[in-house]
Design an enzyme around this catalytic site. Structure first.
Site, short mmCIF file in Angstrom:
data_model
loop_
_atom_site.label_atom_id
_atom_site.label_comp_id
_atom_site.label_asym_id
_atom_site.label_seq_id
_atom_site.Cartn_x
_atom_site.Cartn_y
_atom_site.Cartn_z
N ILE A 275 -8.26 7.98 33.38
CA ILE A 275 -7.01 8.08 32.49
C ILE A 275 -8.14 8.76 30.91
O ILE A 275 -9.51 8.19 31.14
CB ILE A 275 -6.72 6.99 32.50
CG1 ILE A 275 -5.63 6.40 33.21
CG2 ILE A 275 -5.78 7.01 30.79
CD1 ILE A 275 -4.87 5.09 32.90
N CYS A 276 -7.44 10.31 30.86
CA CYS A 276 -8.64 10.21 29.13
C CYS A 276 -9.79 10.81 29.81
O CYS A 276 -9.89 11.70 30.98
CB CYS A 276 -8.19 9.74 28.61
SG CYS A 276 -8.35 10.47 26.57
N VAL A 277 -10.56 10.33 28.96
CA VAL A 277 -12.25 10.36 29.21
C VAL A 277 -13.27 9.82 30.50
O VAL A 277 -14.18 9.94 30.12
CB VAL A 277 -12.82 10.57 27.70
CG1 VAL A 277 -12.47 11.22 26.95
CG2 VAL A 277 -12.33 9.20 27.36
N THR B 216 -9.26 15.96 31.56
CA THR B 216 -10.14 14.73 30.88
C THR B 216 -8.47 15.36 29.63
O THR B 216 -7.76 16.33 29.47
CB THR B 216 -11.32 14.94 30.08
OG1 THR B 216 -11.14 13.67 29.48
CG2 THR B 216 -11.68 15.48 29.86
#
Length: 318
Positions: free
Chosen positions: A102-104, A122
């Protein structure tokens, strides 16, 4: 029961951590059973966030018992991922465990070497840095999430919800995922905007559903002029019963499912062949190139040619 292990590293982003806990933890099957067991794991019994400390009940060795491992993002204050966490991720990948970020959190998967040669995403603000630090990763900064099969990545914030719902739909079908989406006050699939960049291998098919053979048959016959009567007959039902059960088990109507299946077939052909629009329109089952362009633009949010320019990868497959 499917075990979802969430890897909590120091300076984990609370939102990224909480999203899979809530989405998978609240999911219920039609009979009320919980299909997922959620465990928070980490290399230390306590990790810091930017605003509070978090007790972690399981060590990284718990990843060995997981069916899915989710890696949330960490803040800019976090240092390199611990070696033991990276090794645990590599071992999980070698066992065939499903991995998602998730995300970074994509940076952690990339540091473990698990995104090499794959498309990944990302947070848009971090995408240039991901591409710079890991040049072997095909970074797609404008997508909500990317599903490579075993390894999945998502963009920031709400895209983590999109990814979790997508995995639930892969596991248990659209009806269960739609219920989970309602609990999260989220649409199951976004329309327009960035929807054109969501990467699906196939239209979601509920595993074990009574309709599964019919859906597989529809996918095999997308180039034909399929009618509701023909689809219902294939399922051994009246049109009314077929439509009702179809909505119950897939979360949409037969026509909408068929149209999306055709669009996704067209996406695959645009990405992997040199075929012209006329040929792709016929192969995907659209009545004419004009109808194909109009439907593709409506569902995907961009033209077939623009989509091909953005997503064409590698040599053509003809």
């Amino acid at each position: 029961m499917h075990t979802v292990a969430i890897l909590a590293l120091d300076h984990v982003v609370p939102f990224d951590l909480a999203t899979p806990i809530e989405v998978f933890g609240r999911t219920r099957l039609p009979d009320g059973r919980r299909p997922y067991r959620v465990r928070v794991c980490g290399p230390a019994p306590e990790v810091a966030t930017e605003v509070f400390a978090l007790r972690v009940p399981y060590g990284v060795d718990a990843l060995a018992q997981a069916d899915t491992v989710i890696v949330p993002g960490c803040s800019e204050r976090a240092g390199p991922p611990p070696a033991e966490a990276l090794e645990a991720l590599r071992e999980a990948a070698a066992r065939g465990t499903r991995l998602a970020s998730i995300c970074v959190g994509a940076f952690t998967l990339a540091a473990a070497g698990l995104l090499d040669g794959l498309r990944a995403t990302t947070h848009w603000a971090a995408a240039p840095e991901l591409a710079r630090r890991f040049p072997s990763v095909d970074v797609r900064p404008d997508v909500l999430y990317v599903d490579n099969g075993q390894v999945l990545t998502s963009a920031g914030a709400a895209a983590g919800l999109d990814l979790c719902l997508h995995m639930i739909r892969r596991d248990h079908g659209s009806a269960v995922a739609a219920d989970a989406a309602r609990l999260s006050v989220m649409p199951l699939e976004r329309e327009g905007g960035q929807a054109q960049f969501i990467v699906h291998e196939h239209p979601p098919v509920p595993g074990g559903s009574l309709l599964e053979p019919v859906l597989a048959w529809i996918e095999d016959n997308l180039g034909r002029d399929l009618t509701l009567a023909e689809m219902a007959a294939r399922g051994g039902m009246s049109e009314r019963t077929f439509s009702r059960r179809f909505r119950q088990q897939t979360g949409t109507t037969p026509l909408q499912w068929l149209l999306r299946a055709r669009v996704r077939r067209a996406q695959y052909l645009l990405e992997n062949t040199d075929h012209g629009v006329e040929r792709i329109a016929a192969q995907a089952g659209f009545g004419s190139p004009t109808a194909f362009r109009e439907r593709f633009k409506r569902v995907v949010g961009t033209t077939p040619q623009a989509y091909r320019s953005s997503f064409r990868s590698g040599p053509a497959v003809t």
